[in-house]
Design a protein around this motif. Structure first.
Motif, PDB file in Angstrom:
ATOM      1  N   ALA A   1      -6.179   0.374  -4.724  1.00  0.00           N
ATOM      2  CA  ALA A   1      -5.981   1.103  -3.473  1.00  0.00           C
ATOM      3  C   ALA A   1      -6.888   0.569  -2.372  1.00  0.00           C
TER       4      ALA A   1
ATOM      5  N   VAL B   1      -0.317   4.130  -2.169  1.00  0.00           N
ATOM      6  CA  VAL B   1      -1.603   4.749  -1.852  1.00  0.00           C
ATOM      7  C   VAL B   1      -1.343   5.968  -0.974  1.00  0.00           C
TER       8      VAL B   1
ATOM      9  N   SER C   1       0.808  -1.215   0.000  1.00  0.00           N
ATOM     10  CA  SER C   1       0.000   0.000   0.000  1.00  0.00           C
ATOM     11  C   SER C   1       0.841   1.265   0.000  1.00  0.00           C
TER      12      SER C   1
END
Length: 255
Positions: free
Chosen positions: A37, A7, A4
């Motif tokens: 995301a 993101v 992640s």
């Protein structure tokens, strides 16, 4: 699953506040990244793809491919958009009526699957003044996380590239209905001919173009750098589009 780190924090905060979401999924750059995301942030997300005569087949294939790449659940929602009078008549605000019809159907499918909230891929650089469909999204309380978080198309492409999404450099592609002049009623035959013509142009190696209807002819628009190639290969283009249009015109104004 990719990490992640691709993101932005604002988007992570959004998914912390909205841990269960349905996604209106088109297979395009923005909604593809939003699906990535959401999954990367641990959101319980399901993609819903509206399959209609306005979406070419390659968009459905791209949506399925991306969902498979991310191991994301996806539901295809069939919809006859031409059954809606306000859409078929193709008024200036057709996009508004179309968005209302599509997102109403997606919301119904999402709620049937246990999702009370739905989001779409509208980003921060999308011009609201040029998108009458945004009014329909507001009326139906559709979330647009990229727009809310100030994430524009350049950032979406870069984060998508870093995340390894094949959609990162995919050209923007408006629905097939945009090839029909406003005020001209839309038929399934028109859309099929346009889709066939554009598929033939893709096969010839052209990208980011449009085949617009113009008094029964196909009016082709290419990026400036592809115009010389179009002129050079005009005979190949004419033959490739012959099954769909008797007359093929080249618009010298770049797309």
């Amino acid at each position: 699953m990719a990490q992640s780190i691709f993101v932005p924090e604002a988007l992570r905060d959004f998914f912390r506040d909205h841990p269960r979401m349905a996604l209106a999924f088109s297979g395009g750059v923005d909604s593809a990244y939003l699906l990535y995301a959401a999954l990367a942030c641990g959101c319980d997300v399901r993609a819903f793809y509206a399959q209609s005569a306005f979406q070419p087949e390659f968009e459905r294939r791209d949506a399925l491919r991306l969902a498979e790449q991310l191991n994301a659940p996806m539901t295809v929602v069939p919809l006859d958009v031409l059954a809606f009078d306000d859409v078929r008549a193709n008024p200036e605000n057709r996009c508004y009526h179309c968005k209302r019809a599509i997102f109403t159907a997606l919301l119904e499918a999402a709620r049937a699957a246990g999702y009370d909230a739905i989001m779409d891929g509208t980003n921060a650089t999308d011009d609201a003044g040029d998108r009458p469909g945004m009014r329909a999204l507001a009326e139906l309380e559709v979330f647009s996380p990229l727009r809310l978080c100030g994430i524009g198309k350049p950032q979406v492409r870069e984060h998508s590239r870093q995340a390894g999404l094949f959609t990162w450099d995919k050209p923007a592609y408006a629905c097939l209905a945009t090839r029909v002049p406003a005020g001209t009623p839309i038929t399934g035959d028109m859309l099929a001919r346009v889709e066939g013509a554009e598929s033939a142009l893709f096969a010839l190696g052209f990208t980011d173009f449009r085949a617009r209807l113009f008094h029964g002819a196909a009016r082709l628009q290419f990026p400036a750098e592809q115009l010389p190639l179009a002129v050079e290969h005009r005979e190949a283009i004419r033959k490739a589009l012959a099954p769909f249009f008797d007359v093929v015109l080249l618009d010298l104004k770049e797309r």
